[in-house]
Motif scaffolding. Sequence first.
Motif, mmCIF file in Angstrom:
data_model
loop_
_atom_site.group_PDB
_atom_site.id
_atom_site.type_symbol
_atom_site.label_atom_id
_atom_site.label_comp_id
_atom_site.label_asym_id
_atom_site.label_seq_id
_atom_site.Cartn_x
_atom_site.Cartn_y
_atom_site.Cartn_z
ATOM 1 N N ASN A 246 0.730 -1.232 -0.130
ATOM 2 C CA ASN A 246 0.011 0.442 0.383
ATOM 3 C C ASN A 246 0.741 1.115 0.329
ATOM 4 O OD1 ASN A 246 -2.728 -1.275 0.508
ATOM 5 N ND2 ASN A 246 -1.018 -1.763 2.159
ATOM 6 N N VAL A 247 0.056 1.970 -0.380
ATOM 7 C CA VAL A 247 0.930 3.709 -0.288
ATOM 8 C C VAL A 247 0.178 4.632 0.788
ATOM 9 C CG1 VAL A 247 1.681 5.648 -1.749
ATOM 10 C CG2 VAL A 247 1.956 3.822 -2.998
ATOM 11 N N GLY A 266 -3.722 9.520 13.590
ATOM 12 C CA GLY A 266 -3.110 9.663 12.542
ATOM 13 C C GLY A 266 -1.855 9.661 11.681
ATOM 14 N N ASN A 267 -2.066 8.101 11.619
ATOM 15 C CA ASN A 267 -1.074 7.087 11.284
ATOM 16 C C ASN A 267 -0.756 7.424 9.680
ATOM 17 O OD1 ASN A 267 0.222 6.794 14.459
ATOM 18 N ND2 ASN A 267 -2.018 5.631 14.734
ATOM 19 N N GLY A 268 0.048 6.311 9.155
ATOM 20 C CA GLY A 268 0.029 5.816 8.308
ATOM 21 C C GLY A 268 -0.609 4.159 8.033
ATOM 22 N N ILE A 269 0.132 4.060 9.226
ATOM 23 C CA ILE A 269 -1.215 2.481 9.315
ATOM 24 C C ILE A 269 -0.827 1.606 10.725
ATOM 25 C CG2 ILE A 269 -0.206 -0.205 9.057
ATOM 26 C CD1 ILE A 269 1.225 0.294 5.622
ATOM 27 N N LEU A 294 4.791 1.560 1.726
ATOM 28 C CA LEU A 294 5.535 2.901 1.718
ATOM 29 C C LEU A 294 4.450 3.767 2.361
ATOM 30 C CD1 LEU A 294 7.676 5.344 0.679
ATOM 31 C CD2 LEU A 294 5.943 5.367 -1.607
ATOM 32 N N SER A 295 4.834 4.432 3.113
ATOM 33 C CA SER A 295 3.972 5.442 4.489
ATOM 34 C C SER A 295 5.199 6.118 4.856
ATOM 35 C CB SER A 295 3.491 4.694 5.463
ATOM 36 O OG SER A 295 2.838 5.391 6.144
ATOM 37 N N PHE A 296 4.677 7.610 4.484
ATOM 38 C CA PHE A 296 5.732 8.926 4.300
ATOM 39 C C PHE A 296 4.676 9.879 4.881
ATOM 40 C CE2 PHE A 296 3.994 8.690 -0.525
ATOM 41 C CZ PHE A 296 4.150 9.875 -0.492
ATOM 42 N N ASP A 297 4.560 11.545 5.001
ATOM 43 C CA ASP A 297 4.268 12.645 5.154
ATOM 44 C C ASP A 297 2.736 12.621 6.484
ATOM 45 O OD1 ASP A 297 4.333 15.270 5.533
ATOM 46 O OD2 ASP A 297 3.318 14.969 3.510
ATOM 47 N N ASN A 298 2.541 11.586 7.414
ATOM 48 C CA ASN A 298 1.791 11.129 7.454
ATOM 49 C C ASN A 298 1.831 11.923 9.737
ATOM 50 O OD1 ASN A 298 -0.080 9.295 6.586
ATOM 51 N ND2 ASN A 298 1.701 8.045 6.736
ATOM 52 N N ALA A 318 9.115 4.133 4.916
ATOM 53 C CA ALA A 318 9.019 4.892 5.581
ATOM 54 C C ALA A 318 10.101 5.778 5.896
ATOM 55 C CB ALA A 318 8.531 4.800 7.580
ATOM 56 N N TYR A 319 8.793 7.286 5.077
ATOM 57 C CA TYR A 319 9.402 8.677 5.269
ATOM 58 C C TYR A 319 8.846 9.753 6.094
ATOM 59 C CZ TYR A 319 11.457 12.296 1.903
ATOM 60 O OH TYR A 319 12.385 14.356 1.695
#
Length: 531
Positions: A246-247, A266-269, A294-298, A318-319
Amino acid sequence: MKSLRLLRLAVVVSVSSAPWVLLASGGTANAAATTYFVSPSGSDGNAGTSAAQPFKTIQKAADSTGPGDVVQLMNGTYRETAPGRDVVNITRSGIPGAPITYEAFPGHKPVLTPVTGWHGVRITGASHIKVRGLEVAGDAASISLEEARKQAGQKKAVFNTNCIGAYKDEKSGKASHHLEITGNHVHHCPGGGISAIDADHVTIDRNRVNSTSWYTEYATSGISVLRALDEGPGDPSQYKIRITGNVVHDNETKVVWTKLDRHSDGNGIIIDTLKDKDNSDPAYKGRVLVANNLSFDNGGSGIHSYKSQHVDIVNNTAYLNSRSTNMEPYANIFAAMSDDVRILNNVSYVREGKPTNSTHRNTNVTYDHNIYFGGEKPEAMGPKDLVADPGLAKPGTDLATADFRLTEGSPAIDSGTAFELPANDIAGKQRKAGSAVDRGAFEFSVSGEPADPVTAPARDNAVAAPVAPATGATTTTSPTSPETTETASVTGSGGLASTGASVVALTIGGAAVLAAGAAAFWLARRKRAGS
């Protein structure tokens, strides 16, 4: 040359509209399955069984389905049929080998747009359900933050609308299970993105989830699994829940969680409260795989396990998460108050001044073969963890221009530990066999070209037999002593199985995703990362 402008999931789904014969496990022929068609220009007085005479509402189709049936949505925008209703509430179940499928009509791009209801797609006590290749676009653009903050506590659906959510039927007690939510794009719901609560055998695969959770008074996230319940035996050597490919980006809670009068999540996952539940439900005994995401800017974490057990967080990228300035910062990839969690082969690029990982009240939580860059010094370091620049091609927070692939010379190349992984990386590139595993969600490509489209059914992306990870840093907490970090041996967990999503072919490259979804957390929520 194709550009991988991460990430467009162009969903290629080809399903015949012709009826087919369903065979039960005993080999007895049942009634032929039916394909139902839906169009905003149709009528619920139609038969709904041809593209020329479609139903008008998805709900009419959902209430007509039986095992093996398919609901295909044609072009147009789908809204609630009355204020406060879900766009669709799925209550009818398929059976093993004959799920009920909700998807786009071939070549069409329908959009579910919940505005006044709690969900775009709600699954209530239904099982053997597939939702794939749809778009759920919430109405967050029409809401102001000031307005949402004033309304907090009034439980108005318009400020809390979720994209895709699966729940137990509170009247019958039936929990949802055997769900596949694949290849959807869910975005701009003021509530959560994709969630499964009190559910089991869930696959959330190759979705794009972005810009959710902004205006809800509940603690929601992009993708979340909360209080999973074992359907049938629970075995920590078997994957029953999979979150893969997932993105997830730009999800953040900007309104206080009214239950605790503070901002949260307010997390990505997030894998949330699989044990130590505040009700009489037993701890979840199955295993959870979080891989190739890919999890970013959360606003909260990129990926984390909270009050959970039997979780593997492997080969994710994660970025620059933890962007929220309204709450204590969450680490980028971590576990807290968890047991039997393995965090391996991840690329964790941490926002300046924010925490990298955590040892908070963990037992048997292993960090190893991860690459950490930026942020605070890691609380836990395995012997093969690295603090180094991972050498990403063009990392950034704009999906249209960012490129998170590895570049030549990256320390992530061929330096991971062998593990049970999907056969392909997030971009559809086949992962190398054997022990030369790259770290992160992307397998290195020598040519720099994006991977070829994935055309095989997702069952070919199933998790292989496991290989024991190498020794790592394991967080151990004694019931009567302060938490410590020590080195311990990690063993493999036996023949870890796959839940097996099926029949979604995806092409990646560009800036958007065809999809749909809806997630809900307006039920009971938990305090997350620091209690």
